[in-house]
Motif scaffolding. Sequence first.
Motif, PDB file in Angstrom:
ATOM      1  N   PHE A 176     -38.012 -18.726  58.742  1.00  0.00           N
ATOM      2  CA  PHE A 176     -37.354 -17.430  58.899  1.00  0.00           C
ATOM      3  C   PHE A 176     -37.519 -16.920  60.326  1.00  0.00           C
ATOM      4  CE2 PHE A 176     -37.184 -12.801  58.961  1.00  0.00           C
ATOM      5  CZ  PHE A 176     -35.867 -12.636  58.562  1.00  0.00           C
ATOM      6  N   TYR A 178     -35.112 -18.742  62.485  1.00  0.00           N
ATOM      7  CA  TYR A 178     -33.776 -18.236  62.154  1.00  0.00           C
ATOM      8  C   TYR A 178     -33.527 -16.896  62.842  1.00  0.00           C
ATOM      9  CZ  TYR A 178     -30.073 -16.210  59.216  1.00  0.00           C
ATOM     10  OH  TYR A 178     -28.926 -15.599  58.768  1.00  0.00           O
ATOM     11  N   ALA A 179     -34.494 -15.978  62.760  1.00  0.00           N
ATOM     12  CA  ALA A 179     -34.337 -14.654  63.360  1.00  0.00           C
ATOM     13  C   ALA A 179     -34.311 -14.727  64.883  1.00  0.00           C
ATOM     14  CB  ALA A 179     -35.450 -13.725  62.888  1.00  0.00           C
ATOM     15  N   ASP A 195     -27.698 -11.959  62.319  1.00  0.00           N
ATOM     16  CA  ASP A 195     -27.717 -12.319  60.899  1.00  0.00           C
ATOM     17  C   ASP A 195     -29.011 -11.862  60.231  1.00  0.00           C
ATOM     18  OD1 ASP A 195     -25.234 -13.499  61.233  1.00  0.00           O
ATOM     19  OD2 ASP A 195     -26.057 -15.521  61.477  1.00  0.00           O
ATOM     20  N   ALA A 196     -30.125 -12.026  60.931  1.00  0.00           N
ATOM     21  CA  ALA A 196     -31.410 -11.586  60.382  1.00  0.00           C
ATOM     22  C   ALA A 196     -31.423 -10.070  60.194  1.00  0.00           C
ATOM     23  CB  ALA A 196     -32.552 -12.025  61.290  1.00  0.00           C
ATOM     24  N   GLU A 213     -28.876  -8.191  59.620  1.00  0.00           N
ATOM     25  CA  GLU A 213     -27.974  -7.846  58.517  1.00  0.00           C
ATOM     26  C   GLU A 213     -28.686  -7.919  57.171  1.00  0.00           C
ATOM     27  OE1 GLU A 213     -23.928  -9.664  56.709  1.00  0.00           O
ATOM     28  OE2 GLU A 213     -23.980  -9.419  58.892  1.00  0.00           O
ATOM     29  N   ILE A 214     -29.626  -8.835  57.025  1.00  0.00           N
ATOM     30  CA  ILE A 214     -30.394  -8.949  55.780  1.00  0.00           C
ATOM     31  C   ILE A 214     -31.083  -7.617  55.473  1.00  0.00           C
ATOM     32  CG2 ILE A 214     -32.409 -10.055  54.701  1.00  0.00           C
ATOM     33  CD1 ILE A 214     -31.621 -12.607  56.295  1.00  0.00           C
ATOM     34  N   ALA A 215     -31.559  -6.953  56.521  1.00  0.00           N
ATOM     35  CA  ALA A 215     -32.268  -5.678  56.357  1.00  0.00           C
ATOM     36  C   ALA A 215     -31.353  -4.475  56.571  1.00  0.00           C
ATOM     37  CB  ALA A 215     -33.439  -5.623  57.333  1.00  0.00           C
ATOM     38  N   HIS A 216     -30.060  -4.699  56.571  1.00  0.00           N
ATOM     39  CA  HIS A 216     -29.076  -3.631  56.780  1.00  0.00           C
ATOM     40  C   HIS A 216     -29.279  -2.915  58.108  1.00  0.00           C
ATOM     41  CE1 HIS A 216     -27.038  -3.560  52.840  1.00  0.00           C
ATOM     42  NE2 HIS A 216     -28.153  -4.134  52.455  1.00  0.00           N
ATOM     43  N   ARG A 235     -28.817  -6.954  46.496  1.00  0.00           N
ATOM     44  CA  ARG A 235     -29.370  -8.314  46.436  1.00  0.00           C
ATOM     45  C   ARG A 235     -30.312  -8.648  47.602  1.00  0.00           C
ATOM     46  NH1 ARG A 235     -26.222 -13.930  46.621  1.00  0.00           N
ATOM     47  NH2 ARG A 235     -27.778 -15.179  45.518  1.00  0.00           N
ATOM     48  N   PRO A 236     -29.935  -8.393  48.868  1.00  0.00           N
ATOM     49  CA  PRO A 236     -30.862  -8.720  49.965  1.00  0.00           C
ATOM     50  C   PRO A 236     -32.186  -7.969  49.874  1.00  0.00           C
ATOM     51  CG  PRO A 236     -28.657  -8.346  50.824  1.00  0.00           C
ATOM     52  CD  PRO A 236     -28.641  -7.936  49.378  1.00  0.00           C
ATOM     53  N   THR A 271     -35.595 -10.094  49.526  1.00  0.00           N
ATOM     54  CA  THR A 271     -36.650  -9.916  50.522  1.00  0.00           C
ATOM     55  C   THR A 271     -37.949  -9.497  49.850  1.00  0.00           C
ATOM     56  OG1 THR A 271     -35.004  -9.327  52.183  1.00  0.00           O
ATOM     57  CG2 THR A 271     -37.276  -8.718  52.648  1.00  0.00           C
TER      58      THR A 271
END
Length: 116
Positions: free
Chosen positions: A18, A21-22, A28-29, A31-34, A97-98, A102
């Motif tokens: 992760f 990836y971040a 994109d990373a 976006e997972i956490a809005h 969902r995210p 998480t």
Amino acid sequence: MTIEQFLNLLACAALILFGVYALLRPHDAAEIAHLKPHDPVSVAEIRISFGGLSLMTGLAPLLLNNPVAYQTVGIIYLGAFVIRLVTVFIDHPQIERPFIITGIFELLIGLILFLR
């Protein structure tokens, strides 16, 4: 290799992956956490806080090779999970969902690394 060692290695690998990836895909990373990085500083902060911290919390126990290092990272992720639950009551975030995935990730990593 014992099952505990395998699970510890798997948990650390997940954190490292992760983190990489971040570092490579900060938008994109985020976006997972809005989160919506809007300038170079915010992108850098995503790389630092998501990428760097995840990468190093995954690497540190492997490099130190000490049970306390694994447990410390486990406590960190269990703490994040507890705070995530608290925010449900304080902030009333939309549970999507995210957010759930998480939280499950934090709980699993925390339990694997903390429980010995």
